[in-house]
Design a protein around this motif. Sequence first.
Motif, PDB file in Angstrom:
ATOM      1  N   TYR A 223       0.820  -1.213   0.000  1.00  0.00           N
ATOM      2  CA  TYR A 223       0.000   0.000   0.000  1.00  0.00           C
ATOM      3  C   TYR A 223       0.851   1.259   0.000  1.00  0.00           C
ATOM      4  O   TYR A 223       0.447   2.297  -0.527  1.00  0.00           O
ATOM      5  CB  TYR A 223      -0.999  -0.016   1.176  1.00  0.00           C
ATOM      6  N   ALA A 229      -5.394   4.385  -0.785  1.00  0.00           N
ATOM      7  CA  ALA A 229      -5.740   4.735   0.596  1.00  0.00           C
ATOM      8  C   ALA A 229      -6.784   3.800   1.192  1.00  0.00           C
ATOM      9  O   ALA A 229      -6.810   3.589   2.410  1.00  0.00           O
ATOM     10  CB  ALA A 229      -6.239   6.173   0.656  1.00  0.00           C
ATOM     11  N   TYR A 231      -8.885   0.142   1.520  1.00  0.00           N
ATOM     12  CA  TYR A 231      -8.758  -1.296   1.321  1.00  0.00           C
ATOM     13  C   TYR A 231      -9.943  -1.884   0.572  1.00  0.00           C
ATOM     14  O   TYR A 231      -9.885  -3.022   0.097  1.00  0.00           O
ATOM     15  CB  TYR A 231      -8.607  -1.994   2.680  1.00  0.00           C
ATOM     16  N   GLU A 319       3.114   7.269   1.762  1.00  0.00           N
ATOM     17  CA  GLU A 319       1.938   6.752   2.472  1.00  0.00           C
ATOM     18  C   GLU A 319       2.382   5.799   3.565  1.00  0.00           C
ATOM     19  O   GLU A 319       3.180   4.889   3.321  1.00  0.00           O
ATOM     20  CB  GLU A 319       0.995   6.026   1.516  1.00  0.00           C
ATOM     21  N   ALA A 396      -2.848   5.169   5.278  1.00  0.00           N
ATOM     22  CA  ALA A 396      -3.771   4.219   4.648  1.00  0.00           C
ATOM     23  C   ALA A 396      -4.904   3.863   5.609  1.00  0.00           C
ATOM     24  O   ALA A 396      -4.756   3.944   6.825  1.00  0.00           O
ATOM     25  CB  ALA A 396      -3.010   2.952   4.247  1.00  0.00           C
TER      26      ALA A 396
END
Length: 449
Positions: A223, A229, A231, A319, A396
């Motif tokens: 990720y 961002a 799932y 991220e 995330a």
Amino acid sequence: MKTRKLRSSVLVGASLLLALTGCGSNKATNSASSGEASKNGDKAKQTTISFWAAAVTTERNAFFEKIIKQFEEENPDIKVDYLGVPGDLSAYEQKVNVAISAEQAPDIMNDFKADLLARDVLEPLDAYYDSWADKDLISAELIASNRKLDTKEGKLYALPYSSQTWNLWLRPDWFKEAGLALPDTWDQFFEDVAKLTDKSKDRYGLSIRGGAGSANTLEMLMYSYSGIADYFTPEGKATINDPLHAEFLEKYLGAYNVYTPEDDLNKGWSELAATFQSDKAAVVVHNLGSASSHEKAFNGDYTKFEAVPFPKGVNGYREHPGLMPLGLTMTKTAENKDAVWKFMTFYLSHDINSQYAKLYGEIPANQEAAADAWIQDIPYMKSASELLNSADTHFAGTPYYLPGYSNIQKKIEPMIQKVMAKKMTGTEMLDEWAKLLEAEKQSYDQTQK
């Protein structure tokens, strides 16, 4: 919590029940004979509370024994029955699950999972927290993060003690020797691990965690690489099998036994740390929890180890995984909850919280402790603090709220080894991963209606 269903997946075998013998009683008891009941030597009843700590090492065990002794001296009417469980979290979780099923759960645990909420094991702490004089000293972001685990009511089920970042732990001396800059992008990362590999000297650019904990690590890396961002899509489809993640797997797991040691296939955290500390790998991936081990191994020589943030993803920004809810939890079966809360707040006091965070290499939840000079004096702590507080860092939406989230990762770990051994493709593994996540999300959504 009425809508949450009691999970029946925990099987209790007689042999495992026997394993509890000698672990100490979880039930608070009154005992006038278990030691001095008060500093004045009177016969006041002494309350016993139980505390289990996960994944302890020799150093961590010594820390817990020291602070418990201090707590008992300051609170002679309370005795703490302590059990430190060594090894990976799986060993601890197995012991906890057996204890819960046998109605022998400890009063306090330093592990916080959505599964424990789903099974209605934990006591909400809101009433205690709201009336606590020092509550404003605890990081509001960490309190908010812990409340996210209860997606329906937002109750507080764990008192956060710290936060930590995921990092690349690397050898700055090797990078300097090779004339390489520390990696700021993933392209640069993969170029560097290739250049730092010299099999003739048994030195590798990278060591990959292929054993316990490998899926968790891999997920955070994927990720970070993609910058995705969420799932899940609004329709509930998982994003774990996005083509960008397959692209990352081809590069990262494809490095196995090319730019990594061959025995990476079965490595958990301890083996990974040993590889890094024995001059065999330039880069390993782990959170700040490695810090004290690296400090000891390298005698505090920061020219030989450094923690840097994950490289910028393909979208050009950095991220980071969502902050994991964590903290001390109180079980509903605790009989002396006031005594339990007293120990929990002692654990979060400035001095104790600072000692804990320094040992574990984490950022203290107590803001007075977080302002201690050692945070700014230690390079990896300063780097982690800057990452977490940077306005440019994206986080995330890691679905820690799914009760089966960590179990899915455990199911995936054998597949990671197959991909490393080229007995399965990365795309095949990600598709299986997506199916598991989507099923878990659908099940969770049903319980919330």
